[in-house]
Design an enzyme around this catalytic site. Structure first.
Site, PDB file in Angstrom:
ATOM      1  N   CYS A 271       0.743  -1.310  -0.162  1.00 22.75           N
ATOM      2  CA  CYS A 271       0.044   0.107   0.005  1.00 22.75           C
ATOM      3  C   CYS A 271       0.813   1.369   0.005  1.00 22.75           C
ATOM      4  O   CYS A 271       1.949   1.092   0.806  1.00 22.75           O
ATOM      5  CB  CYS A 271      -0.987  -0.212   1.074  1.00 22.75           C
ATOM      6  N   GLU A 272       0.394   2.258  -0.679  1.00 22.65           N
ATOM      7  CA  GLU A 272       1.422   3.572  -1.000  1.00 22.65           C
ATOM      8  C   GLU A 272       0.540   4.557   0.265  1.00 22.65           C
ATOM      9  O   GLU A 272      -0.717   4.533   0.280  1.00 22.65           O
ATOM     10  CB  GLU A 272       1.354   4.069  -2.288  1.00 22.65           C
ATOM     11  N   HIS A 273       1.373   5.372   0.370  1.00 21.72           N
ATOM     12  CA  HIS A 273       0.806   6.560   1.466  1.00 21.72           C
ATOM     13  C   HIS A 273       0.508   7.664   0.360  1.00 21.72           C
ATOM     14  O   HIS A 273       1.488   7.794  -0.592  1.00 21.72           O
ATOM     15  CB  HIS A 273       1.452   6.837   2.618  1.00 21.72           C
ATOM     16  N   HIS A 274      -0.587   8.535   0.808  1.00 23.96           N
ATOM     17  CA  HIS A 274      -0.944   9.280  -0.277  1.00 23.96           C
ATOM     18  C   HIS A 274      -0.523  10.794  -0.073  1.00 23.96           C
ATOM     19  O   HIS A 274      -0.830  11.766  -0.937  1.00 23.96           O
ATOM     20  CB  HIS A 274      -2.494   9.321  -0.261  1.00 23.96           C
ATOM     21  N   GLN A 314      -2.654   9.229  12.538  1.00 19.71           N
ATOM     22  CA  GLN A 314      -3.430   9.875  13.849  1.00 19.71           C
ATOM     23  C   GLN A 314      -2.996   9.314  15.050  1.00 19.71           C
ATOM     24  O   GLN A 314      -3.052   9.822  15.789  1.00 19.71           O
ATOM     25  CB  GLN A 314      -4.978   9.898  13.512  1.00 19.71           C
ATOM     26  N   HIS A 342     -10.417  12.098   7.208  1.00 19.16           N
ATOM     27  CA  HIS A 342      -9.116  11.618   6.393  1.00 19.16           C
ATOM     28  C   HIS A 342      -9.612  11.798   5.172  1.00 19.16           C
ATOM     29  O   HIS A 342     -10.424  11.090   4.608  1.00 19.16           O
ATOM     30  CB  HIS A 342      -8.686  10.164   6.744  1.00 19.16           C
ATOM     31  N   CYS A 344      -8.009  10.761   2.526  1.00 16.50           N
ATOM     32  CA  CYS A 344      -7.541   9.732   1.887  1.00 16.50           C
ATOM     33  C   CYS A 344      -8.986   8.860   1.736  1.00 16.50           C
ATOM     34  O   CYS A 344      -9.073   7.874   0.874  1.00 16.50           O
ATOM     35  CB  CYS A 344      -6.442   9.018   2.312  1.00 16.50           C
TER      36      CYS A 344
END
Length: 385
Positions: A271-274, A314, A342, A344
């Site tokens: 998973c990539e963070h955005h 968070q 969020h 995202c």
């Protein structure tokens, strides 16, 4: 001032350690590259000043990286106050870096929650089993998951988790009716370890590619020869939500040299963070120590601001605020509650605008005393009555 070998950026040194310095030129160059990657011309009228504007915006968003938060609480007063001090609804704005599911680790299946940096996971490269090393682990809350079922088994991931299909990468929520690349996980245990192959050059995204914007890599970047793997049809994709008020905790693994790993033999992409913001309010309360040691109320808001204005999750933000108060004020008890939306979740993925995530961190007597904790929570809950 010296160079930081891990980031390439300059550092200032002071008594509390090294503090990075924002590199405007580097940020502007990166924004230009992003515009080009999206198919835009950064030199056209209307965009010429955009790299500089975005660089200034990121300087403000990440301002908390350039000041030691502990220094905010250096100024205190002995006011002989021994009752709860509570500041509510501190506006909070931060950036989210977009486990009991076993992953295929070298040595045997391992729950995601038990994976550590440095662990090696199995993956598939051009259809052949290879190993990759976990270089970073992050967590985030998620209320929706999906169970994906094939003839090779079942596994649970977030709806937007990328899976390898014959047509490239696809999000887990949409793989019903297609197939996923799979290898027999039981055969990996006796397989000799081999050197990982070099990564294939990423496929450049087309202009306006929504997949690239969501995940940070090209949907078409998956290629395979099915040398030791095969396609397994997906029989079921079942969505479900977390029960009650507590979200699931999901884990993201950054791996090298391959950004992929196997889950129950099925090939997935990390998973990539955005770098997409989350925003909301923070409530901070503490019970001073026997000396009545307190700090200015504005200092609490400043503390929240410095920890929020940096790449964050968070849960960590909540704990960092609480732990700083414990270190600097030595109070008898601390409570921190963060309520945030969020983006995202609102802008991408499951697209659920308005969903809010609540996290809390409780220390000292506010943790051990149910009466004191209940009083603080009642004051927080009743602030809008």
């Amino acid at each position: 001032m010296t160079a930081d070998s891990s980031t390439g950026g300059p550092l200032y040194h002071h008594d509390s350690g090294s503090v990075p310095v924002f590199d405007h030129a580097r940020a502007e160059k990166a924004v230009r590259e992003l515009l080009l990657a999206c198919g835009e011309d950064p030199d056209r009228e209307g965009l010429q000043d955009t790299p500089a504007r975005v660089a200034r915006a990121y300087l403000e968003m990440f301002a908390g990286l350039y000041t030691d938060p502990d220094t905010v609480l250096d100024k205190t007063f002995d006011e002989c106050h021994d009752e709860l001090v509570l500041v509510t609804d501190i506006p909070t704005y931060s950036t989210c870096l977009p486990g009991r599911q076993p992953v295929d680790a070298v040595g045997g299946p391992c729950d995601a929650a038990d994976v550590r940096v440095g662990d090696r996971l199995w993956t598939l490269a051009e259809g052949r089993a290879e190993t990759t090393t976990v270089t970073r682990i992050t967590t985030r809350p998620a209320r929706q998951l999906v169970e994906v079922v094939t003839d090779g088994g079942s596994f649970v991931v977030t709806p937007d988790h990328p899976l390898a299909t014959p047509d490239g990468w696809a999000e887990a929520a949409g793989v019903a009716g297609t197939a996923i690349e799979w290898t027999e996980p039981g055969a990996l245990a006796s397989r000799p370890l081999s050197l990982a192959l070099p990564r294939r050059r990423p496929v450049e995204p087309a202009g306006g590619d929504d997949w690239w914007l969501r995940h940070g890599f090209a949907k078409e970047s998956h290629h395979t020869e099915l040398a030791e793997s095969r396609w397994l049809p997906v029989t079921t994709v079942r969505p479900f939500e977390s029960p009650g008020d507590s979200p699931f905790t999901v884990y993201s693994f950054t791996c090298d040299p391959h950004p992929t790993f196997l889950v129950a033999g099925h090939l997935t992409h990390n998973c990539e963070h955005h770098l997409v913001p989350f925003h909301g309010v923070t409530h901070v309360g503490y019970i001073p120590n026997v000396k009545g040691k307190v700090t200015g109320l504005s200092k609490l808001a400043r503390l929240v601001d410095l920890y929020a204005k940096r790449p964050q999750v968070q849960e960590r933000l909540t704990s960092q605020i609480a732990d700083a108060l414990v270190r600097k004020l030595e109070p008898r008890g601390v409570i921190v509650v963060v309520e945030a939306e969020h983006l995202c979740m609102a802008m991408r993925g499951i697209r659920k605008p308005g969903a809010r995530t609540t996290t809390s961190a409780v220390r000292g007597m506010l943790r051990s005393s149910a009466t004191s904790r209940s009083e603080a929570l009642d004051l927080i809950r009743g602030r809008t009555r």
